[in-house]
Design a protein around this motif. Structure first.
Motif, mmCIF file in Angstrom:
data_model
loop_
_atom_site.group_PDB
_atom_site.id
_atom_site.type_symbol
_atom_site.label_atom_id
_atom_site.label_comp_id
_atom_site.label_asym_id
_atom_site.label_seq_id
_atom_site.Cartn_x
_atom_site.Cartn_y
_atom_site.Cartn_z
ATOM 1 N N SER A 74 8.174 20.183 4.105
ATOM 2 C CA SER A 74 7.796 18.925 4.124
ATOM 3 C C SER A 74 6.131 18.987 4.796
ATOM 4 O O SER A 74 6.078 19.993 5.330
ATOM 5 N N ALA A 75 5.547 18.119 4.944
ATOM 6 C CA ALA A 75 4.304 18.091 5.394
ATOM 7 C C ALA A 75 4.535 17.723 6.953
ATOM 8 O O ALA A 75 3.621 16.732 7.505
ATOM 9 N N ARG A 76 5.261 18.314 7.578
ATOM 10 C CA ARG A 76 5.546 18.137 8.983
ATOM 11 C C ARG A 76 4.558 18.176 10.066
ATOM 12 O O ARG A 76 4.314 17.451 11.106
ATOM 13 N N PHE A 77 3.708 19.126 9.754
ATOM 14 C CA PHE A 77 2.356 19.467 10.645
ATOM 15 C C PHE A 77 1.279 18.932 10.340
ATOM 16 O O PHE A 77 0.334 19.288 10.576
ATOM 17 N N GLY A 78 1.219 17.854 9.037
ATOM 18 C CA GLY A 78 0.128 17.157 8.612
ATOM 19 C C GLY A 78 -0.608 17.637 7.455
ATOM 20 O O GLY A 78 0.007 18.290 6.715
ATOM 21 N N ASP A 79 -1.720 17.115 7.038
ATOM 22 C CA ASP A 79 -2.087 17.278 5.620
ATOM 23 C C ASP A 79 -3.307 18.297 5.603
ATOM 24 O O ASP A 79 -4.064 18.243 4.463
ATOM 25 N N GLY A 80 -3.630 18.986 6.779
ATOM 26 C CA GLY A 80 -4.795 19.747 6.670
ATOM 27 C C GLY A 80 -6.160 18.902 7.198
ATOM 28 O O GLY A 80 -7.054 19.587 7.008
ATOM 29 N N HIS A 81 -6.229 17.872 7.570
ATOM 30 C CA HIS A 81 -7.364 17.040 8.062
ATOM 31 C C HIS A 81 -7.351 16.386 9.350
ATOM 32 O O HIS A 81 -7.878 15.768 9.897
ATOM 33 N N ALA A 82 -6.580 17.577 10.091
ATOM 34 C CA ALA A 82 -6.477 17.003 11.856
ATOM 35 C C ALA A 82 -7.809 17.068 12.454
ATOM 36 O O ALA A 82 -7.975 16.235 13.289
ATOM 37 N N ALA A 83 -8.489 18.043 12.364
ATOM 38 C CA ALA A 83 -9.693 18.296 13.106
ATOM 39 C C ALA A 83 -10.677 17.155 12.615
ATOM 40 O O ALA A 83 -11.406 16.536 13.716
ATOM 41 N N GLU A 84 -10.592 16.558 11.570
ATOM 42 C CA GLU A 84 -11.422 15.371 11.108
ATOM 43 C C GLU A 84 -11.026 14.280 11.776
ATOM 44 O O GLU A 84 -11.866 13.408 12.517
ATOM 45 N N ARG A 85 -9.450 14.074 12.225
ATOM 46 C CA ARG A 85 -9.189 12.686 12.942
ATOM 47 C C ARG A 85 -9.602 12.993 14.379
ATOM 48 O O ARG A 85 -10.146 12.169 15.226
ATOM 49 N N ILE A 86 -9.597 14.184 14.708
ATOM 50 C CA ILE A 86 -9.872 14.615 16.227
ATOM 51 C C ILE A 86 -11.279 14.179 16.662
ATOM 52 O O ILE A 86 -11.539 13.445 17.524
ATOM 53 N N ALA A 87 -12.243 14.739 15.747
ATOM 54 C CA ALA A 87 -13.502 14.251 15.932
ATOM 55 C C ALA A 87 -13.867 12.821 15.889
ATOM 56 O O ALA A 87 -14.671 12.178 16.562
ATOM 57 N N ALA A 88 -13.255 12.181 14.894
ATOM 58 C CA ALA A 88 -13.384 10.628 14.759
ATOM 59 C C ALA A 88 -12.847 10.110 16.003
ATOM 60 O O ALA A 88 -13.585 9.206 16.497
ATOM 61 N N ILE A 89 -11.934 10.212 16.404
ATOM 62 C CA ILE A 89 -11.354 9.638 17.590
ATOM 63 C C ILE A 89 -12.202 9.828 19.106
ATOM 64 O O ILE A 89 -12.536 9.007 19.673
ATOM 65 N N ILE A 90 -12.553 11.165 19.069
ATOM 66 C CA ILE A 90 -13.405 11.446 20.167
ATOM 67 C C ILE A 90 -14.750 10.623 20.086
ATOM 68 O O ILE A 90 -15.516 10.125 21.082
ATOM 69 N N ARG A 91 -15.279 10.498 18.837
ATOM 70 C CA ARG A 91 -16.516 9.705 18.392
ATOM 71 C C ARG A 91 -16.275 8.282 18.822
ATOM 72 O O ARG A 91 -17.479 7.649 19.483
ATOM 73 N N GLU A 92 -14.990 7.583 18.860
ATOM 74 C CA GLU A 92 -14.959 6.198 19.298
ATOM 75 C C GLU A 92 -14.558 5.942 20.575
ATOM 76 O O GLU A 92 -14.383 5.101 20.937
ATOM 77 N N TYR A 93 -14.409 7.072 21.309
ATOM 78 C CA TYR A 93 -13.613 6.973 22.770
ATOM 79 C C TYR A 93 -14.773 6.541 23.798
ATOM 80 O O TYR A 93 -15.960 7.094 23.732
ATOM 81 N N GLU A 94 -14.400 5.707 24.485
ATOM 82 C CA GLU A 94 -15.275 5.288 25.652
ATOM 83 C C GLU A 94 -14.545 5.727 26.920
ATOM 84 O O GLU A 94 -13.638 4.978 27.325
ATOM 85 N N PRO A 95 -14.973 6.590 27.771
ATOM 86 C CA PRO A 95 -14.522 7.020 29.021
ATOM 87 C C PRO A 95 -14.542 5.889 29.998
ATOM 88 O O PRO A 95 -15.562 5.091 29.782
#
Length: 352
Positions: free
Chosen positions: A331-352
């Motif tokens: 199964s897709a236990r480890f994701g759909d191959g778009h993890a890097a996109e999600r990581i970059a998007a979350i960092i973009r919205e992060y406010e330290p």
């Protein structure tokens, strides 16, 4: 944002490639190579094949005891942080480079981002387990590859900044498997046919530093019913010589392989025998049965789905499970191959 990314070992280079590409679409990335893996076959070739930008800093730390290596890295990364003044420090996985980068940032109050957070083998004798636990507990953004990792963190009271992103290794495999098949001549070079050999890797201290364990593993390899390709880490080669251990005729000890060759050999193997965490997961993704030369694993999903089995250094168990083959549901236990996109998007919205 300015993101300072710290890498130092083969698995981190593989994970860094897709993440770095996504980060640089929006952010400024400063790439730091600690030098933990410095052999050409474990370092430079990965930057070349994966298209990773040249490191902005190469710390040339090299080998040493865990304390010495981690301490030298911590001091050196701290100097880079002072010079670059990043908004975030990003680390990968569970090596000494991971812990050093995280501690250096946390001590000067720079937010820490941990890619591959929440993994647990629950064996504190493993240096990697200590590294990943400490890194998680000083991280501000924790990117988890699986739901199990999220649950592990919650059990330790870590919920703030935790995100289920999937595994960036899936991204890397999807990007590079076709290239590997096009470019690699490893099967021809080694005179192998698909599903007609085993692939083996051994580098964990629990196996390499114990002559009884390493000898038992080699005995198992000698009893297998097909050739064994054994890309040997430089340290493993050193220990084989130190213990006077000679692999059998059916075992081909080769230099560490470039990523494309390793992918090709892994995808074509009858089974893989390994003590590597990353290789267990790669085998699952590629639907190759895995025999893990340990008594525990941080990748429990591979066990639950029947693609992996733990055998330690017991020759009888190793041979029986390798020749049985295995395999189960997938199964897709480890994701759909778009993890890097999600990581970059979350960092973009992060406010330290």
């Amino acid at each position: 944002m300015k993101v300072l990314s710290v890498v130092g070992a083969r698995p981190q280079f593989i994970k860094c490639a897709p993440v770095s590409r996504e980060l640089r679409e929006v952010h400024e990335e400063v790439l730091v190579h600690t030098g933990q893996h410095y052999d050409y076959g474990l370092s430079e070739v990965f930057f070349r094949d994966l298209g990773i930008p040249e490191p902005d800093y190469h710390l040339d730390i090299g080998s040493g005891s865990h304390g010495v290596q981690t301490g030298r890295m911590l001091a050196a990364v701290e100097e880079v942080i002072a010079r670059e003044e990043p908004d975030l420090v990003l680390v990968y996985g569970d090596t000494n480079s991971t812990l050093a980068g995280a501690l250096a940032a946390a001590k000067v109050h720079v937010p820490v981002v941990h890619v591959e957070a929440g993994l647990r083998s629950f064996d504190r004798r493993m240096p990697e387990e200590v590294n990943r636990v400490l890194t998680d507990h000083c991280s501000d953004l924790l990117f988890c590859p699986t739901a199990t990792a999220v649950a592990n963190l919650a059990a330790e009271g870590v919920t703030a900044g935790v995100h289920l992103t999937g595994d960036v290794m899936v991204d890397a495999l999807r990007e590079n498997m076709t290239l590997a098949e096009e470019r690699s001549t490893a099967l021809t070079d080694l005179g192998l046919s698909r599903k007609g050999y085993y692939l083996a890797t051994v580098h964990r201290a629990g196996n390499t530093d114990d002559p009884t364990a390493l000898g038992a593993i080699l005995e198992a390899f000698s009893r297998l019913n097909a050739p064994v390709v054994f890309p040997a880490h430089p340290r493993t080669r050193k220990m084989l010589g130190m213990y006077g251990l000679e692999p059998a005729e059916n075992v081909s000890v080769v230099e560490p392989l470039p990523y494309f060759d390793m992918l090709t050999l892994l995808a074509g193997a009858q089974a893989v025998l390994t003590d590597s965490g990353g290789v267990q997961k790669e085998a699952y993704i590629l639907k190759v049965p895995c025999v893990t030369l340990r008594e525990n694993t941080e990748w429990v999903e591979t066990l639950e789905d029947g693609w992996n089995v733990l055998v330690g250094a017991d020759p009888d168990r190793i041979v029986a499970e390798a020749e049985r083959g295995g395999g189960g549901r997938h199964s897709a236990r480890f994701g759909d191959g778009h993890a890097a996109e999600r990581i970059a998007a979350i960092i973009r919205e992060y406010e330290p």
